[in-house]
Design a protein around this motif. Structure first.
Motif: not given
Length: 292
Positions: A36, A40, A44, A60, A85, A198
């Protein structure tokens, strides 16, 4: 899959990441990677949840990749919220957030580039996003190849919202003999059908109302094409409908073969297809696609 509790860790170097993955491998655990650029959202976290169904441990990566942005694009303003995140990832059972610096990902003097197709050979990077953001897929291919090499994961999970990107990554893994299995997960949408992104954070309330028309227009166009209407005419109608809905510009609306993004030679749908679009409203560029 599940293999007991794992203390959540934030890792910032490739050496530390490989050390952790080595520990897991020695314990006989399987590994998944979810790449990613951070900021997030529920989409996600859905990818992480899907990865947890398929592997014992999930990494991640959170990295805003500079090589896929052109000079005029939003690299400097792309939303960043690493602390949040990390909190979100810990809550959903991710084992590691890999959040390297630019210098860690791209050593000084780095010159290697990757091209997944070109104008002469074709390939999934050509046309559509590749035409409007010609720097993008080279940057995506480079960073994904590095992440797959760094994580040595059994599987890597990507969202289908970036369908062309998913095709590029699959071709990359096939061509370079990367053993990681590439998994595509259907797009997560809000209650109105807007694809989560996002960049939706850039939208004002008025722009958000317009953006929520995009998926409706795509669905209607897809139904027309699946019913046998000639593809070029359906694409033109959808293009006009997106502008009429209030978008400022439309980069493309295209109905393509799902597996390789080629056009349908007969001008009508034959086999699996996707309808893809990119359109701008205010300072926000939105992309979306869906099966036809």
């Amino acid at each position: 899959m599940s293999a007991g509790n794992e203390t959540f860790r934030v890792v910032r170097t490739v050496a530390d990441l490989r050390s952790i993955v080595g520990e897991w491998r020695r314990a006989g655990l399987s590994v998944a990677l979810v790449p990613t650029m951070g900021a997030l959202h529920a989409g996600h976290l859905h990818l992480v949840a899907e990865a947890l169904k398929r592997a014992d441990r999930v990494i991640t990566s959170v990295f805003v990749n500079p090589t896929q942005f052109a000079a005029h694009e939003d690299l400097g303003t792309y939303p960043r919220q690493q602390e949040r995140d990390a909190e979100l990832l810990a809550e959903v059972g991710c084992a590691v957030m890999f959040a390297p610096t630019v210098d860690e990902m791209y050593a000084p003097g780095a010159v290697t580039k990757i091209s997944v197709g070109d104008a002469e050979t074709g390939g999934p990077s050509q046309g559509l996003e590749g035409a409007f953001r010609p720097q993008m897929f080279g940057g995506v291919a480079l960073v994904v190849a590095k992440l797959l090499n760094q994580a040595q994961a059994d599987i890597a999970v990507f969202g289908e919202k970036d369908w062309q990107q998913l095709m590029v990554v699959r071709r990359l893994a096939l061509d370079l003999d990367i053993p990681t299995e590439i998994i595509g997960v259907p797009t997560v949408r809000d209650e109105t059908g807007l694809a989560l992104s996002s960049r939706n954070a850039y939208l004002s309330a008025e722009e958000l109302a317009v953006a929520r028309r995009l998926n409706v227009i795509l669905k209607e166009a897809g139904e027309k094409a699946r019913a046998g209407r000639p593809v070029p005419g359906v694409e033109r109608e959808a293009y006009d409908a997106i502008l009429k809905a209030g978008f400022d510009t439309v980069d493309y609306v295209a109905i393509r073969r799902a597996d390789d993004l080629d056009v349908f030679p007969s001008g009508v749908i034959e086999g699996e297809a996707r309808i893809l679009t990119a359109a701008r409203i205010g300072r926000t560029r939105l992309i979306d696609n869906m099966a036809v």
